[in-house]
Design a protein around this motif. Structure first.
Motif, PDB file in Angstrom:
ATOM      1  N   ARG A 713       0.826  -1.190   0.000  1.00  0.00           N
ATOM      2  CA  ARG A 713       0.000   0.000   0.000  1.00  0.00           C
ATOM      3  C   ARG A 713       0.869   1.252   0.000  1.00  0.00           C
ATOM      4  O   ARG A 713       2.014   1.212   0.423  1.00  0.00           O
ATOM      5  N   GLY A 714       0.284   2.331  -0.474  1.00  0.00           N
ATOM      6  CA  GLY A 714       0.927   3.628  -0.334  1.00  0.00           C
ATOM      7  C   GLY A 714       1.625   4.138  -1.566  1.00  0.00           C
ATOM      8  O   GLY A 714       2.083   5.288  -1.592  1.00  0.00           O
ATOM      9  N   HIS A 715       1.730   3.345  -2.624  1.00  0.00           N
ATOM     10  CA  HIS A 715       2.385   3.812  -3.839  1.00  0.00           C
ATOM     11  C   HIS A 715       1.346   4.487  -4.763  1.00  0.00           C
ATOM     12  O   HIS A 715       0.186   4.068  -4.812  1.00  0.00           O
ATOM     13  N   GLU A 716       1.755   5.484  -5.469  1.00  0.00           N
ATOM     14  CA  GLU A 716       0.874   6.169  -6.434  1.00  0.00           C
ATOM     15  C   GLU A 716       1.026   5.626  -7.849  1.00  0.00           C
ATOM     16  O   GLU A 716       0.274   5.988  -8.756  1.00  0.00           O
ATOM     17  N   ASP A 717       2.016   4.770  -8.006  1.00  0.00           N
ATOM     18  CA  ASP A 717       2.256   4.195  -9.318  1.00  0.00           C
ATOM     19  C   ASP A 717       2.516   2.706  -9.141  1.00  0.00           C
ATOM     20  O   ASP A 717       2.514   2.201  -8.012  1.00  0.00           O
ATOM     21  N   GLY A 718       2.838   1.997 -10.161  1.00  0.00           N
ATOM     22  CA  GLY A 718       3.043   0.570 -10.078  1.00  0.00           C
ATOM     23  C   GLY A 718       4.334   0.204  -9.352  1.00  0.00           C
ATOM     24  O   GLY A 718       5.290   0.961  -9.322  1.00  0.00           O
ATOM     25  N   VAL A 719       4.283  -1.023  -8.715  1.00  0.00           N
ATOM     26  CA  VAL A 719       5.461  -1.548  -7.992  1.00  0.00           C
ATOM     27  C   VAL A 719       6.344  -2.276  -8.972  1.00  0.00           C
ATOM     28  O   VAL A 719       5.879  -3.169  -9.687  1.00  0.00           O
ATOM     29  N   TRP A 720       7.557  -1.904  -9.024  1.00  0.00           N
ATOM     30  CA  TRP A 720       8.477  -2.552  -9.947  1.00  0.00           C
ATOM     31  C   TRP A 720       9.503  -3.458  -9.258  1.00  0.00           C
ATOM     32  O   TRP A 720      10.155  -4.256  -9.903  1.00  0.00           O
ATOM     33  N   SER A 721       9.609  -3.367  -7.866  1.00  0.00           N
ATOM     34  CA  SER A 721      10.611  -4.207  -7.161  1.00  0.00           C
ATOM     35  C   SER A 721      10.143  -4.514  -5.734  1.00  0.00           C
ATOM     36  O   SER A 721       9.528  -3.650  -5.083  1.00  0.00           O
ATOM     37  N   VAL A 722      10.413  -5.743  -5.309  1.00  0.00           N
ATOM     38  CA  VAL A 722      10.112  -6.172  -3.926  1.00  0.00           C
ATOM     39  C   VAL A 722      11.342  -6.905  -3.364  1.00  0.00           C
ATOM     40  O   VAL A 722      11.897  -7.766  -4.044  1.00  0.00           O
ATOM     41  N   ALA A 723      11.720  -6.574  -2.130  1.00  0.00           N
ATOM     42  CA  ALA A 723      12.842  -7.259  -1.434  1.00  0.00           C
ATOM     43  C   ALA A 723      12.334  -7.856  -0.118  1.00  0.00           C
ATOM     44  O   ALA A 723      11.640  -7.178   0.644  1.00  0.00           O
ATOM     45  N   PHE A 724      12.712  -9.124   0.117  1.00  0.00           N
ATOM     46  CA  PHE A 724      12.282  -9.825   1.337  1.00  0.00           C
ATOM     47  C   PHE A 724      13.434  -9.886   2.365  1.00  0.00           C
ATOM     48  O   PHE A 724      14.605  -9.980   1.989  1.00  0.00           O
ATOM     49  N   SER A 725      13.040  -9.886   3.662  1.00  0.00           N
ATOM     50  CA  SER A 725      14.058 -10.122   4.716  1.00  0.00           C
ATOM     51  C   SER A 725      14.482 -11.575   4.697  1.00  0.00           C
ATOM     52  O   SER A 725      13.777 -12.427   4.145  1.00  0.00           O
ATOM     53  N   THR A 726      15.635 -11.826   5.313  1.00  0.00           N
ATOM     54  CA  THR A 726      16.172 -13.202   5.258  1.00  0.00           C
ATOM     55  C   THR A 726      15.279 -14.200   5.968  1.00  0.00           C
ATOM     56  O   THR A 726      15.305 -15.393   5.657  1.00  0.00           O
ATOM     57  N   ASP A 727      14.508 -13.739   7.020  1.00  0.00           N
ATOM     58  CA  ASP A 727      13.622 -14.686   7.714  1.00  0.00           C
ATOM     59  C   ASP A 727      12.274 -14.802   7.039  1.00  0.00           C
ATOM     60  O   ASP A 727      11.381 -15.517   7.503  1.00  0.00           O
ATOM     61  N   GLY A 728      12.062 -14.032   5.919  1.00  0.00           N
ATOM     62  CA  GLY A 728      10.821 -14.138   5.180  1.00  0.00           C
ATOM     63  C   GLY A 728       9.631 -13.488   5.825  1.00  0.00           C
ATOM     64  O   GLY A 728       8.492 -13.666   5.380  1.00  0.00           O
ATOM     65  N   GLN A 729       9.848 -12.669   6.875  1.00  0.00           N
ATOM     66  CA  GLN A 729       8.743 -12.082   7.608  1.00  0.00           C
ATOM     67  C   GLN A 729       8.431 -10.649   7.181  1.00  0.00           C
ATOM     68  O   GLN A 729       7.355 -10.146   7.471  1.00  0.00           O
ATOM     69  N   ARG A 730       9.385  -9.951   6.549  1.00  0.00           N
ATOM     70  CA  ARG A 730       9.180  -8.552   6.174  1.00  0.00           C
ATOM     71  C   ARG A 730       9.606  -8.339   4.717  1.00  0.00           C
ATOM     72  O   ARG A 730      10.426  -9.101   4.193  1.00  0.00           O
ATOM     73  N   LEU A 731       9.061  -7.239   4.092  1.00  0.00           N
ATOM     74  CA  LEU A 731       9.455  -6.918   2.718  1.00  0.00           C
ATOM     75  C   LEU A 731       9.464  -5.410   2.538  1.00  0.00           C
ATOM     76  O   LEU A 731       8.877  -4.665   3.327  1.00  0.00           O
ATOM     77  N   VAL A 732      10.138  -5.010   1.506  1.00  0.00           N
ATOM     78  CA  VAL A 732      10.189  -3.598   1.107  1.00  0.00           C
ATOM     79  C   VAL A 732       9.858  -3.542  -0.406  1.00  0.00           C
ATOM     80  O   VAL A 732      10.405  -4.330  -1.181  1.00  0.00           O
ATOM     81  N   SER A 733       9.009  -2.587  -0.792  1.00  0.00           N
ATOM     82  CA  SER A 733       8.607  -2.487  -2.210  1.00  0.00           C
ATOM     83  C   SER A 733       9.062  -1.155  -2.799  1.00  0.00           C
ATOM     84  O   SER A 733       9.098  -0.141  -2.115  1.00  0.00           O
ATOM     85  N   GLY A 734       9.419  -1.201  -4.058  1.00  0.00           N
ATOM     86  CA  GLY A 734       9.799   0.021  -4.782  1.00  0.00           C
ATOM     87  C   GLY A 734       8.814   0.282  -5.936  1.00  0.00           C
ATOM     88  O   GLY A 734       8.333  -0.642  -6.592  1.00  0.00           O
ATOM     89  N   SER A 735       8.505   1.548  -6.167  1.00  0.00           N
ATOM     90  CA  SER A 735       7.462   1.905  -7.152  1.00  0.00           C
ATOM     91  C   SER A 735       8.039   2.843  -8.204  1.00  0.00           C
ATOM     92  O   SER A 735       9.062   3.513  -7.984  1.00  0.00           O
ATOM     93  N   TRP A 736       7.292   2.916  -9.352  1.00  0.00           N
ATOM     94  CA  TRP A 736       7.685   3.840 -10.403  1.00  0.00           C
ATOM     95  C   TRP A 736       7.474   5.281  -9.982  1.00  0.00           C
ATOM     96  O   TRP A 736       7.963   6.207 -10.642  1.00  0.00           O
ATOM     97  N   ASP A 737       6.707   5.453  -8.815  1.00  0.00           N
ATOM     98  CA  ASP A 737       6.539   6.839  -8.342  1.00  0.00           C
ATOM     99  C   ASP A 737       7.751   7.312  -7.543  1.00  0.00           C
ATOM    100  O   ASP A 737       7.713   8.327  -6.872  1.00  0.00           O
ATOM    101  N   LYS A 738       8.816   6.505  -7.625  1.00  0.00           N
ATOM    102  CA  LYS A 738      10.103   6.829  -6.980  1.00  0.00           C
ATOM    103  C   LYS A 738      10.007   6.830  -5.442  1.00  0.00           C
ATOM    104  O   LYS A 738      10.658   7.592  -4.760  1.00  0.00           O
TER     105      LYS A 738
END
Length: 743
Positions: A713-738
């Motif tokens: 949630r929270g992006h104004e444009d499409g998500v182009w990248s997702v990174a997961f934590s090593t334990d698989g419990q958390r992630l970070v997403s990157g969007s075209w809205d920079k």
């Protein structure tokens, strides 16, 4: 044994140690036609001794009591009492004191008219003529009468610095109340302590007060009596006191051997005191109880340095007095009473069994001063007794000074009277003994004066937070070179020579501790040499420990103690006994042997150290090499394991991709497929071919179609990248809205 029906002219009573001398006299009397009965034969085995003794005395016309340097033995006391009782009923029954060489006359015989003086030896025929006439009831001629008067004139009714003995009881005055109290306590308690200050008269109360009472049958009992002074080997002196009651016929040499044997057996627990007491009473039919007098009990703490020996002696006394017909009366200086109380079993037994010998009252003191003189027909000048009593005061330590002053007055009597002038000349009570000591010292040559100093320093035990006290030394300790001066001091009544029955040695000690307190010259010697005296006292303790350990090398002096001892040995060799010098020399010899042994071993030790160091270096290098090899092997193993795991996962990558695809097709929201594909992707970095492209495409497909797209949630444009934590419990997403947002 005696023959039935025979009447004897004279019964010879003597101390067992005087047997050889008395037998020689007996032969002379037999040559004069007298029938002799030697008292060693009277005891008939299995019969009560009182009955046998009375029967024997009934067969004799007279009794001769021989007095030697040993005093009167226990059987002599019985014989004397029965003889004097018989004389009271039969006035013409002679009881004759005979003084042997070295005798200290018994005051109890002063009331007797007939004395025989053999102190000068047996060569003079006149004393034997006096004895023969006395036995036969013949009146002495003028020459014999003069000899009798001369003998009586040499017997002083006072004891000077020495305690009163049992045989002096008729002249012991002033302590009647204390003696009665002591007898009452002894009747109720088998272990009694008589406690008082030094010089208060404890020994006299026991020896001249209590012992004659029990000898006469106190409490309706028939007593036998033995006495001892503990010394540094209490079990040996105990054995010496009891052995004459066990084996009265033993020779002197045999007795010394048996004293050592019995003493060791008692000390080691192989023989118990209770068993010895039981045997003594078995061998004395008619005797109900044994009284053991332990005089100067404090020597258990001052001379007996082995705690185990002291504790065992106390335990033996406690047990024997609890189970056998044994009473023990000990005299103890008040300043050592705390040592006795430190042992709880002894403290418990002494409850209500302590008799304190306090200061003598004025009335008692007047009796002690005046009664003995009146008993021998002498008098004091008017008011001299009051003057003496006033000077004595209430200090208990003054009683020995009083005894010395009275003896000096008696020596200087004139016309049957003791004089004021003589009392003034001697320095009164306080100055008498000190003045006598100084006068004697001034009459000696410089060499003798130096010997006197060394003798007295051998006879004083320096106190550490306590008073200086007298010490008993053997003739061997003081050294043969000073024996003549010892005898001179004994003749002047400054020291007392005695015999140690346990060792067979002669001993010497200061006549009374009052001399230590009052003679300024002696005090000066002690103060000047206190450091040496205290060291020598410690040396004697170490020497005793070494002897007690069987002269074991581990008990010798070492290190700084040995260095100090060698310094004193160099500085004052003549003031150390042969045993003390030998102890230091043996310690030094051991040190030298050890030093030579170390020097012989030094090359070997050096070589060994070098070899050991090289071995340590080699071992260290080898250990370092082994460690490196182990680390390298571990690294290789770890790398191999990682490579193996990578290869394994790489091999599984196609299968994981297929599985991910199937998961994606069947379950649009199954993130497990994405994770599996991702795992394959990470471990397939070296496979940059169709598999990698397939994995990448699969991941993208899964992510597009899975529920993860709805959770970002929270992006104004499409998500182009997702990174997961090593334990698989958390992630970070990157969007075209920079923007980058956490999932």
């Amino acid at each position: 044994m005696r023959d039935a029906g025979i009447t004897y002219d004279v019964f010879l009573s003597y101390h067992w140690r005087e047997h050889a001398t008395v037998e020689a006299i007996a032969r002379s009397l037999k040559d004069r036609g007298l029938r002799i009965f030697l008292d060693r034969w009277y005891l008939v085995p299995g019969r009560p001794w009182p009955q046998v003794l009375e029967e024997i005395l009934d067969t004799c016309r007279a009794v001769a009591i021989f007095l030697g340097p040993q005093g009167m033995g226990p059987w002599q006391q019985r014989e004397r009492d029965l003889a004097v009782t018989q004389q009271a009923h039969t006035p013409d029954f002679p009881v004759i004191p005979v003084l042997l060489p070295g005798a200290d006359p018994a005051l109890g015989f002063l009331s007797l008219n007939t004395w025989v003086d053999l102190r000068a030896g047996l060569e003079d025929p006149l004393p034997l003529a006096v004895l023969t006439a006395a036995v036969c009831g013949e009146p002495p001629g003028p020459d014999l009468q003069e000899r009798l008067h001369a003998t009586l004139a040499t017997v002083c009714p006072y004891r000077s610095l020495r305690p009163f003995r049992e045989e002096d009881a008729p002249f012991f005055f002033g302590r009647e109340a204390c003696t009665a109290r002591l007898a009452e306590v002894v009747a109720r308690h088998p272990l009694v302590a008589v406690v008082g200050a030094s010089g208060s008269g404890k020994s006299s109360v026991v020896r001249a007060g209590l012992v004659p009472l029990v000898r006469r049958g106190a409490s309706g009992r028939v007593w036998d009596i033995a006495s001892m002074v503990p010394g540094d080997r209490p079990f040996h002196t105990l054995a010496a006191a009891l052995l004459p009651l066990l084996e009265p016929e033993m020779t002197e040499t045999k007795r010394l051997v048996e004293v050592g044997t019995l003493g060791r057996s008692l000390a080691e627990g192989h023989v118990l005191l209770r068993d010895v007491v039981a045997r003594v009473l078995e061998k004395q039919p008619g005797t109900n109880r044994l009284l053991l007098v332990v005089d100067q009990w404090e020597e258990l703490y001052t001379l007996c340095h082995q705690e185990t020996t002291r504790r065992r002696f106390l335990d033996e006394v406690l047990e024997a007095t609890a189970v056998e017909a044994l009473s023990v009366v000990c005299t103890l200086r008040g300043d050592f009473f705390g040592h006795a109380l430190a042992y709880r079993p002894l403290t418990d037994r002494l409850q209500d069994a302590v008799v304190n010998v306090g200061p003598i009252t004025r009335e008692e003191l007047e009796r002690a001063v005046e009664a003995p003189v009146r008993k021998v027909g002498l008098t004091f000048e008017p008011r001299l007794v009051e003057r003496i009593v006033e000077d004595v005061g209430e200090a208990p330590g003054n009683l020995p000074l009083l005894g010395f002053a009275l003896t000096e007055l008696w020596d200087k009597r004139h016309g049957g009277q003791l004089l004021h002038a003589a009392y003034e000349a001697m320095g009164k009570v306080q100055g008498g003994i000190a003045r006598r000591a100084e006068d004697v010292f001034q009459q000696l040559t410089p060499v003798e004066q130096d010997a006197t100093r060394r003798v007295f320093l051998q006879l004083v035990r320096p106190g550490e937070q306590t008073e200086d006290t007298r010490r008993r030394a053997t003739f061997t300790e003081v050294g043969e070179a000073v024996h003549p001066i010892v005898h001179k001091l004994a003749d002047a009544r400054l020291v007392v020579i005695d015999h140690n029955h346990a060792t067979g040695e002669d001993t010497v000690e200061v006549a009374q501790e009052a001399l230590i307190r009052t003679w300024a010259r002696l005090r000066g010697w002690l103060d000047a040499d206190r450091e040496f005296l205290l060291w020598r006292q410690r040396l004697r303790t170490d020497l005793a420990d070494w002897e007690h350990a069987g002269r074991d090398a581990d008990s010798l002096l070492r290190g700084a103690l040995l260095v100090e001892a060698e310094q004193w040995l160099t500085a004052r060799p003549e003031e150390l006994s042969p045993a003390e010098r030998r102890f230091i020399q043996v310690s030094g010899a051991l040190r030298e042997r050890l030093q030579r042994a170390r020097e012989r071993l030094r090359p070997c030790i050096t070589l060994g150290l070098v070899g050991g160091l090289l071995c340590m270096i080699v071992l260290a290098l080898w250990a370092w090499s082994q460690r490196n090899q182990a680390l390298q092997a571990a690294d290789k193993a770890q790398a191999a394991a990682r490579e193996q795991q990578r290869l394994h996962l790489s091999a599984l990558a196609p299968a994981l991709v297929v599985r991910a695809l199937r998961q994606q097709e069947q379950y649009q929201q199954d993130e497990q497929a994405a994770l599996l594909a991702r795992q394959a992707y990470l471990f397939n970095e070296k496979s940059r071919g169709n598999v990698l492209d397939q994995v990448d495409e699969t991941l993208r497909t899964v992510l597009r179609t899975s529920y993860f797209s709805h959770s970002v949630r929270g992006h104004e444009d499409g998500v182009w990248s997702v990174a997961f934590s090593t334990d698989g419990q958390r992630l970070v997403s990157g969007s075209w809205d920079k923007t980058i947002r956490p999932g």
